[in-house]
Structure formats: structure tokens, C-alpha cells
Design an enzyme around this catalytic site. Structure first.
Site, mmCIF file in Angstrom:
data_model
loop_
_atom_site.group_PDB
_atom_site.id
_atom_site.type_symbol
_atom_site.label_atom_id
_atom_site.label_comp_id
_atom_site.label_asym_id
_atom_site.label_seq_id
_atom_site.Cartn_x
_atom_site.Cartn_y
_atom_site.Cartn_z
ATOM 1 N N PRO A 101 0.843 -1.205 0.000
ATOM 2 C CA PRO A 101 0.000 0.000 0.000
ATOM 3 C C PRO A 101 0.869 1.242 0.000
ATOM 4 C CG PRO A 101 0.041 -0.993 2.176
ATOM 5 C CD PRO A 101 0.768 -1.931 1.271
ATOM 6 N N CYS A 102 0.430 2.268 -0.695
ATOM 7 C CA CYS A 102 1.225 3.501 -0.759
ATOM 8 C C CYS A 102 0.317 4.700 -0.950
ATOM 9 C CB CYS A 102 2.240 3.436 -1.899
ATOM 10 S SG CYS A 102 3.163 4.976 -2.074
ATOM 11 N N GLN A 103 0.086 5.455 0.109
ATOM 12 C CA GLN A 103 -0.562 6.747 -0.040
ATOM 13 C C GLN A 103 0.475 7.805 -0.390
ATOM 14 O OE1 GLN A 103 -1.938 4.627 2.610
ATOM 15 N NE2 GLN A 103 -3.308 4.271 0.905
ATOM 16 N N GLY A 104 1.720 7.536 0.005
ATOM 17 C CA GLY A 104 2.784 8.501 -0.258
ATOM 18 C C GLY A 104 2.517 9.821 0.438
#
Length: 533
Positions: free
Chosen positions: A78-81
Site C-alpha cells: 500500500p502507498c498513499q505517499g
């Protein structure tokens, strides 16, 4: 020949299932942090003996000693960054950022022949970024990346006029002036209803007893202190204003203004704490008449992955692609970003799997779920199943997904308000097509997404399956919510795949998953390359 695979961030196991369906791989290990998804994975992949709960603690040297060479690593970290463009988030940094770096660590330490990293298509954009951390300043690989200066807004002066000097002093005072988490949540909830006084009053009434005590405590502390700083002054003003409003329900706008000033400082302090706790390097603070900002620098997530893995000593040839599950047999439009890495010494170019379905012959919602329309779903979580009679005439998608037993055919019980909305909506319509009289439970109906209260169309593919319970997706013909099993079929999970955990979790696991049919197509494309090398 079979290839060994590990699945990091496995979720319920959509990627794993697609790879398994090729009959050409052995999954030797997987990792998933969510307890309910881990239960689902364990039930459906009994052959996987190593199921880690935390990728950060995996010893890959020990893993290789135990299972041998790993040929393929798959997973969707997962990556919202970091996105300064999205000011709706209450936090600046998602801990998921580190999980992308954990995925890269796995590739560096295992050095498989190939890897597949799956994530949302937006990962390709420059929006998804990592902030420079203190230890990044010593890493030449990162400093060579294209760095962008970002100004993180800590506080708007129009909300609360406080100097940068005072704000830094307050932040340095540790937790002395910061609200307790429970108190912040209550005040923040009230502030959310600043344009909806009836909702504000209802929430205030619900929390009135405890809140009155907490507000009086603020006033008590102020009486004991000879000197008050600007934060305490705003807190005192808010406490007086809220207690006055609780007593006579007058001066609503003044009450909201007092909350805004006090909570603005608290949010600024929380952001400063977050930057410090995550070791983010602040290059400087800036102040002008409009706001106070923290100046940081960032680099794109995709640039980071390339910067590490494309060069010595790892030498992967990377291929970026956006694939749509609808082209590979799923009855839904679902774009996913797929990053494939092949070891340079394989001397191979990655080619995406050939689309099997195109405009005009896409599979539809009808193909996926019409055969179970007349079977009434459970409304409570149950381990019971429903026996499906033989269906010898089944073809296409129904034949591929239909089992002998129907587990997880569970839907949300329909309350009176929801039922009124269900009855009012035709196929293809959503919340925005409702009469205003049916939207009153939403604080800001205009901002509601088009996927909320969406009634599906039988003759078309669905949109991207998310958590359809939260989105309240409606059956194409019946006045009820889509069941977990129906959502799973839209994702191309066969009926033999059984989900575990709470009802909410099962819906979420389905929505988070990679459609197994898409995963299978990717798996076959990787295997065909490795077979030739």
C-alpha cells in the site's frame, strides 16, 4: 518446472490465487498484517507454511536457507505517499510509505528472477512521493533523484494568528499544551459540523456531560496559572464559548470561530510532531501574512524504486504498465498499475498479457451473479453455507466461478432509510439521483461520491469494486445490498474461495484484492518468459 513464489502484502490472496491457478508455481511464503485477511489466506492456501504478520521483521537470509532460491516476488504494497495536493487527510505521512521500501528490501535481499509490484495506477504520477528523512541525507542514491521542494502548511493565519516563534516554542514544550486524544476527537467531530447546526447540536448533546467536565478543567487550569500563552488563551475562549452555547444554544457562529482558532493550533502541533516522529528533515520554516509552513523536499515513489533496483548491484529491467481487469475476463472496470522487474541477465523484455476481452464482448454483472439472484443472502455473519443445485447448462464466467456450496452470501440488513433509497433508484443511478428528501442524513450531500448507493446494471460490467458495504452498492434488480459473495464474484473469486473475519472485514478484503483473473494473466506472462530463459 514449477517456480517458487513469495507474496508480500498478500491480503486475502487475489494475486496468490491467480498465480496458483496457473499450476506452475509453489507459494513458499506470504506476509499479511491484517488478522482477518491472514485468516482468509491461511484457510485458502493451506500449503503455504510460512505466513508472516509483519514484513518488517522477515529475515530473508533465513528464508532462503529454509526454502531455497525464490524465483518470483509478488505483492501490492500500500502507498498513499505524501501528497501536498490532498489537504483532506489529517496526517501528512502514511506509515504505508515504509512498506514500499520494505518491498524494495525484499527484492534487494532475495534477488529473484522476476518481481511483480501491483498498485493503483496513480502511482505513476508525481503525486506519490516520499519525504526526505534525516538518514536520506547520507544516501547518494536518493540524493541523485529529482528532488522537489514542498511547503507543508502547518497553520493558516486567517484561522488563528500566531507567530512562528510562538508555534515553535509550543511544539518544543512536548505534550504540556496538547489536547488529549479523546478530547481532540470530540472537538474535531463538533468542528466537522460547523455548517450543519442540527448535527452539531446532536453531537454536542451526545458528548455534553464529559465535554462540560473537560472544558471546566481548562478553565480551572487557567485560574491556577498566572501567565497564559496564546494557545491557552484560545483554549480558554473556546471553553467559555462552548459552555455558554451548551447552556443557551446562542451565538453559534462565535462558538465555531472559537473552536477553529483553538483546533488550528492543535493541528499545527500535531503536524510538527508527525514530521519529527518520522525523522523528516525540515529544511526551514517560513512565515508570511497568510500561513506558516514547513519546507521539506520529496522524491517520487517510482523514481525511488527505479533508483535502487535498476542499477548495480541489482540490475533489474523494469516495465511499467497499467492493466484493466476487464480485458482479462473480470466483469468490472478496474485499472491497476503493474510494475514488472526482470533480472537483466535474463536478456528478456516483458510484454503485457494479450487482452482476451475487448469492447463489445466484455463480461457483465449478469454473467457474474445472475445465477444466484433468487438465493436470499444471510444478514448476519454465519459459517453456514447454501448448497447450490447442479447447473449443467452454465457457460462462461458462471461456469468458472460457480461452486457446489455458497459461502459468504451475506449482505447488510436494509434499514428503513436505505430501503427508501433502494426503491427510488433505477439501474445505473446513484445517490445524486435521489430526491433531496432522501439525502438528509448526509452532512454535505453534494460532496458524496458517485459510487455511493449505486444500483448496478446487469448488462454492463461494474465499476471498480471497493468496499461495497460502505458504498452501499445495490443489486441490479432486487432492493437489497450486494452480498460479500456477489462482490467476490465481480472480483472473479470462485465460490470455493472462502473469506474469514468480520462482515466489514470480508467486504474490505474483497474490495482490496487483485482480481484473480488479472493475476493469472500476469502470472502466465511472467512464466512464459522464465520458461525461455
Amino acid at each position: 518446472m514449477k517456480y517458487t513464489v513469495i507474496d508480500l502484502f498478500a491480503g486475502a490472496g487475489g494475486l496468490s490465487l491467480g498465480f496458483k491457478q496457473t499450476n506452475r508455481i509453489n507459494i513458499v511464503a506470504a506476509a499479511e498484517n491484517n488478522p482477518n485477511a491472514r485468516k482468509t489466506y491461511k484457510r485458502n492456501f493451506k500449503e503455504v507454511e510460512r505466513l508472516y504478520s509483519d514484513v518488517r521483521t522477515i529475515d530473508y537470509a533465513e528464508l532462503k536457507d529454509s526454502v531455497g532460491k525464490v524465483d518470483i516476488v509478488i505483492g501490492g504494497p500500500p502507498c498513499q505517499g505524501f501528497s501536498n495536493a490532498n489537504r483532506q487527510h489529517s496526517t501528512i505521512i502514511s506509515m504505508n510509505n515504509r512498506l514500499v521500501k520494505e518491498y524494495v528490501r525484499a527484492i534487494c535481499e532475495l534477488q529473484p528472477k522476476a518481481f511483480v509490484m501491483e498498485n493503483v495506477a496513480m502511482l505513476r504520477s508525481q503525486v506519490h512521493r516520499f519525504l526526505i528523512e534525516e538518514n536520506d541525507l547520507q544516501d547518494e542514491r536518493i540524493l541523485k533523484l529529482t528532488l522537489k521542494e514542498d511547503a507543508i502548511e502547518l497553520l493558516q493565519k486567517q484561522s488563528c494568528d500566531i507567530s512562528l516563534e510562538d508555534l515553535i516554542k509550543l511544539a518544543a514544550a512536548d505534550s504540556q499544551y496538547k489536547w488529549a486524544e479523546s478530547f481532540y476527537k470530540t472537538i474535531n467531530l463538533l468542528y466537522r459540523y460547523r455548517i450543519n447546526q442540527p448535527k452539531f447540536n446532536s453531537s454536542l448533546e451526545k458528548h455534553s456531560a464529559k465535554l462540560a467536565f473537560q472544558l471546566k478543567e481548562i478553565l480551572g487550569f487557567s485560574e491556577e496559572s498566572e501567565l497564559t500563552n496564546v494557545l491557552q488563551q484560545y483554549d480558554i475562549n473556546m471553553a467559555n464559548q462552548l459552555l455558554h452555547y451548551m447552556d443557551c444554544k446562542q451565538d453559534f457562529s462565535e462558538t465555531i470561530i472559537s473552536i477553529e482558532k483553538a483546533i488550528s493550533i492543535q493541528r499545527a502541533l500535531m503536524k510538527m510532531d508527525e514530521l519529527r516522529d518520522n525523522n523528516i528533515h525540515i529544511f526551514e520554516y517560513r512565515e508570511n501574512d497568510e500561513h506558516i509552513t514547513a519546507i521539506v523536499k520529496s522524491y517520487a515513489v517510482l523514481d525511488y524504486i527505479k533508483g535502487i533496483l535498476e542499477h548495480e548491484p541489482y540490475n533489474y529491467k523494469l516495465s511499467e504498465n497499467t492493466l484493466n481487469a476487464i480485458n482479462y475476463g473480470a466483469p468490472q472496470r478496474r485499472e491497476r498499475f503493474i510494475l514488472v522487474g526482470l533480472k537483466d541477465n535474463l536478456n528478456a523484455e516483458y510484454k503485457i498479457p494479450t487482452p482476451q476481452y475487448t469492447e463489445g464482448n466484455y463480461r457483465t454483472v449478469y454473467d457474474a451473479i445472475s445465477d444466484i439472484q433468487e438465493i436470499t443472502p444471510f444478514t448476519e455473519l454465519t459459517a453456514d453455507y447454501i448448497e447450490l443445485p447442479p447447473h449443467p447448462d452454465a457457460t462462461g464466467l458462471e461456469k468458472e466461478l460457480r461452486g457446489k456450496l455458497l459461502y459468504n452470501h451475506i449482505a447488510t440488513a436494509t434499514r428503513e432509510t436505505a430501503m427508501a433509497r433502494f426503491k427510488a433508484l433505477k439501474a445505473g443511478e446513484n445517490f445524486h439521483d435521489l430526491d433531496p428528501s432522501l439525502k438528509t442524513t448526509y452532512s454535505n450531500a453534494a460532496r458524496t461520491q458517485n459510487t455511493i448507493y449505486m444500483r448496478l446494471k446487469y448488462k454492463e460490467p461494474s465499476g471498480t469494486v471497493v468496499n461495497v458495504r460502505k458504498s452501499m452498492w445495490i443489486h441490479p434488480e432486487l432492493d437489497r445490498a450486494i452480498s460479500i459473495r456477489e462482490a467476490a464474484r465481480l472480483q472473479t473469486f470462485p465460490d470455493t474461495f472462502i473469506f474469514e473475519g468480520t462482515k466489514d472485514s470480508q467486504y474490505q478484503q474483497v474490495g482490496n484484492a487483485v482480481p484473480p483473473f488479472l493475476a493469472r494473466a500476469i502470472a502466465n506472462s511472467i512464466i512464459s518468459i522464465l520458461d525461455k530463459c
